[in-house]
Design a protein around this motif. Structure first.
Motif, short mmCIF file in Angstrom:
data_model
loop_
_atom_site.label_atom_id
_atom_site.label_comp_id
_atom_site.label_asym_id
_atom_site.label_seq_id
_atom_site.Cartn_x
_atom_site.Cartn_y
_atom_site.Cartn_z
N ASN A 84 -56.67 0.88 -9.62
CA ASN A 84 -57.06 -0.51 -9.88
C ASN A 84 -58.10 -0.99 -8.87
N GLN A 318 -50.85 0.07 -12.22
CA GLN A 318 -51.15 -1.18 -11.53
C GLN A 318 -52.56 -1.69 -11.83
N GLU A 320 -55.22 -4.04 -13.59
CA GLU A 320 -55.23 -5.40 -14.09
C GLU A 320 -55.98 -5.53 -15.42
N HIS A 321 -56.87 -4.61 -15.71
CA HIS A 321 -57.68 -4.70 -16.92
C HIS A 321 -57.49 -3.44 -17.77
#
Length: 418
Positions: A84, A318, A320-321
């Motif tokens: 991430n 983990q 986020e996108h």
């Protein structure tokens, strides 16, 4: 399946693969024999045989150290959210989804290469040097790295861009277009590699006129096997190990002998090795393995299409996108167990092909004995492990152990006298 279950699954894959390799290496080292097998007592003295065993131990133990470091690094990188962090760093430049994907994957590959570089250097300049194999200079070693980097950018970046573009624009059939595109590129590279890529790393010189060339041409003619040329390659530039291979297709086929092979084998043994390689063509092994590779690529892209957009998987990393390029990286972990299984099946087929190619060579007039003596000399020169554990062979060997090949050529079974 909950997010933590996906993470647990990935951790099991990573740790399980590491433990498997640890167990296989342990079995392989335990399988080493103190006495030289009877079949090799005419070519392997006790000191050279001890050296071959030490080479097996050294490479196995070093491989485990490298595997331990890389496994711990990947585990740590995964658990602290490294995937991430790199993604957020790349996204900060606002390059667009496809270019960002190319940069993201390139950075991860660069990080992986930097991690493996010290191990590669130690293997080349310490282990291979210790056992008398290494002929690579620091200059050649660095030049090889730069050339490989250049080819990765020149070939890898456009291919990666194309894959990402298809998955972003082609909808449900994207995996099919990727499959077709990559297959076509692979076929083109099969023709370009001998002409443009391989000469970047080695010199190819036409085999000098003489009795060896006459024997090679005579054998090729007797087998109705058209070749464009016979070449020697400066393998001694990097190593003392021996090898030979065919390259190209159809009328563009070339025979390539390492210069080290021509130094260690007599002319009849060289022709016998050539007959073995020719056996692969006569049995259409290269074509069959290419078909399998194409099917493997199609399966990979199809399964990848099923995982793209899986938010729980991204959460396990983990990330986020959700992104297509992120899915490519995550899928490489998920696909690992199936890839191991497919690799085992391919190796089983490949070992069968080697026996068939050996038989083709042995069935040629007066080639059987020359092939056996050639295999022995190759094994001695390369310090081959004569008694690998069957489990190691099952999981990783694309060629049968040399003793098994010789027993087959002599018409014995593996229960015969070693």
């Amino acid at each position: 399946m909950e997010t933590n279950s996906w993470l647990l699954f990935i951790l099991v894959i990573l740790v399980g693969n590491y433990l498997l390799e640890l167990f296989l290496s342990y079995l392989n080292i335990k399988a080493l024999l103190n006495e030289v097998p009877k079949e090799f007592q005419d070519v392997f003295d006790r000191e050279e045989y001890r050296k071959s065993q030490e080479y097996t131990r050294a490479t196995s133990q070093f491989g485990l150290i490298e595997s331990t470091v890389s496994t711990l690094f990947v585990l740590g990188f995964l658990l602290v959210g490294g995937f991430n962090s790199v993604d957020l760093f790349v996204r900060s430049f606002q390059l667009g989804s496809i270019v960002s994907g190319v940069v993201y994957i390139a950075l991860l590959l660069l990080l992986s290469s930097l991690l493996s570089l010290p191990f590669s250097f130690y293997s080349t300049f310490v282990i291979e040097e210790q056992f008398g194999f290494n002929k690579t200079t620091i200059k050649t070693y660095c030049a090889d790295i730069l050339k490989a980097l250049f080819l990765s950018v020149l070939l890898g970046v456009p291919v990666l861009y194309l894959i990402l573009w298809f998955f972003e624009t082609a909808g449900d059939l994207a995996w099919v277009y990727c499959w077709i595109g990559l297959t076509l590129i692979s076929i083109v590279l099969q023709f370009l590699a001998p002409v443009l890529i391989m000469p970047l790393f080695n010199k190819f010189i036409p085999l000098e006129d003489g009795t060896l060339k006459e024997k090679v041409l005579a054998f090729a003619k007797s087998a109705a096997f058209n070749i464009q040329g016979i070449y020697t390659m400066d393998g001694s530039k990097r190593s003392t190990k021996l090898n030979a291979f065919f390259t190209g297709f159809g009328k563009f086929r070339k025979i390539v002998f390492y210069d080290t092979l021509l130094e260690k084998l007599d002319e009849d043994e060289v022709v016998a090795v050539l007959a073995h390689e020719m056996g692969h063509y006569k049995h259409r092994h290269i074509f069959k393995m290419m078909v399998i590779s194409v099917c493997h690529t199609g399966l990979l892209f199809f399964l990848l299409s099923l995982f793209i957009g899986n938010e729980k998987l991204f959460a396990a990393f983990q990330m986020e996108h959700v992104s297509i390029y992120g899915a490519l990286i995550i899928f490489s972990f998920i696909f690992s167990p199936l890839n191991l299984l497919l690799g085992i099946l391919v190796n089983v087929l490949s070992r069968k092909h080697e026996y068939q190619a050996d038989r083709y060579a042995a069935d040629s007039p007066s080639r059987g004995a020359a092939l056996v003596s050639g295999l022995k000399k190759l094994s001695v020169a390369n310090l081959s492990n004569l008694t690998p554990h069957p489990a190691m062979v099952f999981f990783h060997y694309s060629h049968p152990p040399v003793l098994a090949r010789i027993w087959k050529l002599r018409g014995k079974t593996e229960n015969g006298d070693v």
